[in-house]
Design a protein around this motif. Structure first.
Motif, PDB file in Angstrom:
ATOM      1  N   GLU A  23       0.836  -1.206   0.000  1.00 46.50           N
ATOM      2  CA  GLU A  23       0.000   0.000   0.000  1.00 46.50           C
ATOM      3  C   GLU A  23       0.869   1.253   0.000  1.00 46.50           C
ATOM      4  O   GLU A  23       0.534   2.245  -0.660  1.00 46.50           O
ATOM      5  CB  GLU A  23      -0.951   0.004   1.193  1.00 46.50           C
ATOM      6  N   LYS A  24       1.986   1.229   0.718  1.00 49.28           N
ATOM      7  CA  LYS A  24       2.902   2.376   0.722  1.00 49.28           C
ATOM      8  C   LYS A  24       3.516   2.570  -0.666  1.00 49.28           C
ATOM      9  O   LYS A  24       3.625   3.697  -1.157  1.00 49.28           O
ATOM     10  CB  LYS A  24       4.004   2.179   1.761  1.00 49.28           C
ATOM     11  N   ILE A  25       3.905   1.474  -1.300  1.00 48.91           N
ATOM     12  CA  ILE A  25       4.471   1.548  -2.643  1.00 48.91           C
ATOM     13  C   ILE A  25       3.439   2.101  -3.614  1.00 48.91           C
ATOM     14  O   ILE A  25       3.748   2.957  -4.456  1.00 48.91           O
ATOM     15  CB  ILE A  25       4.982   0.166  -3.102  1.00 48.91           C
ATOM     16  N   LYS A  26       2.208   1.634  -3.488  1.00 48.46           N
ATOM     17  CA  LYS A  26       1.132   2.113  -4.358  1.00 48.46           C
ATOM     18  C   LYS A  26       0.925   3.616  -4.175  1.00 48.46           C
ATOM     19  O   LYS A  26       0.751   4.348  -5.149  1.00 48.46           O
ATOM     20  CB  LYS A  26      -0.157   1.356  -4.076  1.00 48.46           C
ATOM     21  N   ALA A  27       0.933   4.081  -2.937  1.00 51.18           N
ATOM     22  CA  ALA A  27       0.760   5.505  -2.657  1.00 51.18           C
ATOM     23  C   ALA A  27       1.885   6.328  -3.288  1.00 51.18           C
ATOM     24  O   ALA A  27       1.635   7.409  -3.838  1.00 51.18           O
ATOM     25  CB  ALA A  27       0.693   5.744  -1.155  1.00 51.18           C
ATOM     26  N   GLU A  28       3.108   5.813  -3.226  1.00 57.33           N
ATOM     27  CA  GLU A  28       4.244   6.508  -3.841  1.00 57.33           C
ATOM     28  C   GLU A  28       4.078   6.591  -5.355  1.00 57.33           C
ATOM     29  O   GLU A  28       4.334   7.631  -5.962  1.00 57.33           O
ATOM     30  CB  GLU A  28       5.552   5.793  -3.497  1.00 57.33           C
ATOM     31  N   ILE A  29       3.655   5.502  -5.956  1.00 55.79           N
ATOM     32  CA  ILE A  29       3.452   5.486  -7.406  1.00 55.79           C
ATOM     33  C   ILE A  29       2.330   6.449  -7.794  1.00 55.79           C
ATOM     34  O   ILE A  29       2.461   7.211  -8.759  1.00 55.79           O
ATOM     35  CB  ILE A  29       3.159   4.060  -7.914  1.00 55.79           C
ATOM     36  N   ASP A  30       1.234   6.439  -7.038  1.00 52.74           N
ATOM     37  CA  ASP A  30       0.130   7.366  -7.300  1.00 52.74           C
ATOM     38  C   ASP A  30       0.597   8.805  -7.210  1.00 52.74           C
ATOM     39  O   ASP A  30       0.217   9.647  -8.034  1.00 52.74           O
ATOM     40  CB  ASP A  30      -1.028   7.125  -6.336  1.00 52.74           C
ATOM     41  N   PHE A  31       1.428   9.099  -6.224  1.00 53.66           N
ATOM     42  CA  PHE A  31       1.960  10.447  -6.065  1.00 53.66           C
ATOM     43  C   PHE A  31       2.812  10.849  -7.268  1.00 53.66           C
ATOM     44  O   PHE A  31       2.694  11.959  -7.792  1.00 53.66           O
ATOM     45  CB  PHE A  31       2.776  10.540  -4.769  1.00 53.66           C
ATOM     46  N   LYS A  32       3.661   9.934  -7.715  1.00 49.11           N
ATOM     47  CA  LYS A  32       4.507  10.210  -8.885  1.00 49.11           C
ATOM     48  C   LYS A  32       3.680  10.376 -10.155  1.00 49.11           C
ATOM     49  O   LYS A  32       4.019  11.170 -11.021  1.00 49.11           O
ATOM     50  CB  LYS A  32       5.533   9.088  -9.073  1.00 49.11           C
ATOM     51  N   LEU A  33       2.590   9.620 -10.251  1.00 45.66           N
ATOM     52  CA  LEU A  33       1.730   9.721 -11.435  1.00 45.66           C
ATOM     53  C   LEU A  33       1.007  11.063 -11.511  1.00 45.66           C
ATOM     54  O   LEU A  33       0.639  11.500 -12.606  1.00 45.66           O
ATOM     55  CB  LEU A  33       0.706   8.580 -11.454  1.00 45.66           C
ATOM     56  N   LYS A  34       0.822  11.722 -10.383  1.00 45.56           N
ATOM     57  CA  LYS A  34       0.186  13.042 -10.401  1.00 45.56           C
ATOM     58  C   LYS A  34       1.047  14.055 -11.142  1.00 45.56           C
ATOM     59  O   LYS A  34       0.533  14.920 -11.834  1.00 45.56           O
ATOM     60  CB  LYS A  34      -0.107  13.523  -8.986  1.00 45.56           C
ATOM     61  N   SER A  35       2.355  13.927 -11.006  1.00 51.06           N
ATOM     62  CA  SER A  35       3.251  14.864 -11.680  1.00 51.06           C
ATOM     63  C   SER A  35       3.621  14.408 -13.088  1.00 51.06           C
ATOM     64  O   SER A  35       4.040  15.212 -13.909  1.00 51.06           O
ATOM     65  CB  SER A  35       4.523  15.077 -10.858  1.00 51.06           C
ATOM     66  N   ASN A  36       3.445  13.105 -13.364  1.00 51.50           N
ATOM     67  CA  ASN A  36       3.791  12.567 -14.678  1.00 51.50           C
ATOM     68  C   ASN A  36       2.761  11.517 -15.071  1.00 51.50           C
ATOM     69  O   ASN A  36       3.040  10.312 -15.042  1.00 51.50           O
ATOM     70  CB  ASN A  36       5.207  11.971 -14.627  1.00 51.50           C
ATOM     71  N   PRO A  37       1.547  11.958 -15.458  1.00 49.46           N
ATOM     72  CA  PRO A  37       0.441  11.012 -15.662  1.00 49.46           C
ATOM     73  C   PRO A  37       0.559  10.113 -16.885  1.00 49.46           C
ATOM     74  O   PRO A  37      -0.176   9.140 -16.992  1.00 49.46           O
ATOM     75  CB  PRO A  37      -0.781  11.923 -15.777  1.00 49.46           C
ATOM     76  N   ILE A  38       1.489  10.377 -17.772  1.00 48.55           N
ATOM     77  CA  ILE A  38       1.588   9.547 -18.981  1.00 48.55           C
ATOM     78  C   ILE A  38       2.801   8.617 -18.973  1.00 48.55           C
ATOM     79  O   ILE A  38       3.110   8.000 -19.987  1.00 48.55           O
ATOM     80  CB  ILE A  38       1.590  10.424 -20.258  1.00 48.55           C
ATOM     81  N   ASP A  45       4.281  -0.298 -13.205  1.00 50.47           N
ATOM     82  CA  ASP A  45       4.549  -0.561 -11.792  1.00 50.47           C
ATOM     83  C   ASP A  45       3.252  -0.577 -10.977  1.00 50.47           C
ATOM     84  O   ASP A  45       3.086  -1.416 -10.086  1.00 50.47           O
ATOM     85  CB  ASP A  45       5.503   0.493 -11.220  1.00 50.47           C
ATOM     86  N   LEU A  46       2.333   0.326 -11.308  1.00 47.91           N
ATOM     87  CA  LEU A  46       1.060   0.375 -10.599  1.00 47.91           C
ATOM     88  C   LEU A  46       0.251  -0.899 -10.842  1.00 47.91           C
ATOM     89  O   LEU A  46      -0.342  -1.446  -9.907  1.00 47.91           O
ATOM     90  CB  LEU A  46       0.267   1.606 -11.033  1.00 47.91           C
ATOM     91  N   ARG A  47       0.226  -1.376 -12.070  1.00 48.22           N
ATOM     92  CA  ARG A  47      -0.487  -2.622 -12.362  1.00 48.22           C
ATOM     93  C   ARG A  47       0.114  -3.788 -11.582  1.00 48.22           C
ATOM     94  O   ARG A  47      -0.607  -4.626 -11.032  1.00 48.22           O
ATOM     95  CB  ARG A  47      -0.465  -2.929 -13.863  1.00 48.22           C
ATOM     96  N   THR A  48       1.427  -3.842 -11.538  1.00 48.15           N
ATOM     97  CA  THR A  48       2.118  -4.912 -10.816  1.00 48.15           C
ATOM     98  C   THR A  48       1.798  -4.855  -9.325  1.00 48.15           C
ATOM     99  O   THR A  48       1.485  -5.879  -8.706  1.00 48.15           O
ATOM    100  CB  THR A  48       3.636  -4.816 -11.035  1.00 48.15           C
ATOM    101  N   VAL A  49       1.852  -3.669  -8.744  1.00 51.56           N
ATOM    102  CA  VAL A  49       1.569  -3.520  -7.314  1.00 51.56           C
ATOM    103  C   VAL A  49       0.108  -3.863  -7.028  1.00 51.56           C
ATOM    104  O   VAL A  49      -0.191  -4.532  -6.029  1.00 51.56           O
ATOM    105  CB  VAL A  49       1.923  -2.092  -6.838  1.00 51.56           C
TER     106      VAL A  49
END
Length: 72
Positions: A23-38, A45-49
């Motif tokens: 869940e922590k890893i997912k939150a980090e990925i979600d945060f990074k996707l906000k600044s780089n959504p494409i 990585d999000l699909r894998t997590v």
């Protein structure tokens, strides 16, 4: 029988720790996707997590059923 219950409780505890880490890893990925959504790498990585989270939740459910079965 008590050994089985203890083993299931240890597995349950480990699975919960794994779930929390994922869940922590997912939150980090979600945060990074906000600044780089494409970013395709982040989406992969999000699909894998997400898949790992589903697998871990299934393991938790399976362990809970074994614990319940042993305690009744």
């Amino acid at each position: 029988m008590n050994d089985y219950i203890n083993r299931y409780h240890r597995q349950y505890k480990n699975a919960l720790k794994t779930y929390e880490k994922l869940e922590k890893i997912k939150a980090e990925i979600d945060f990074k996707l906000k600044s780089n959504p494409i970013c395709s790498h982040l989406h992969k990585d999000l699909r894998t997590v997400n898949l790992d989270i589903k697998i871990t939740l299934n393991e938790i459910e399976h362990i809970e059923s074994h614990i319940h079965q042993c305690e009744t």
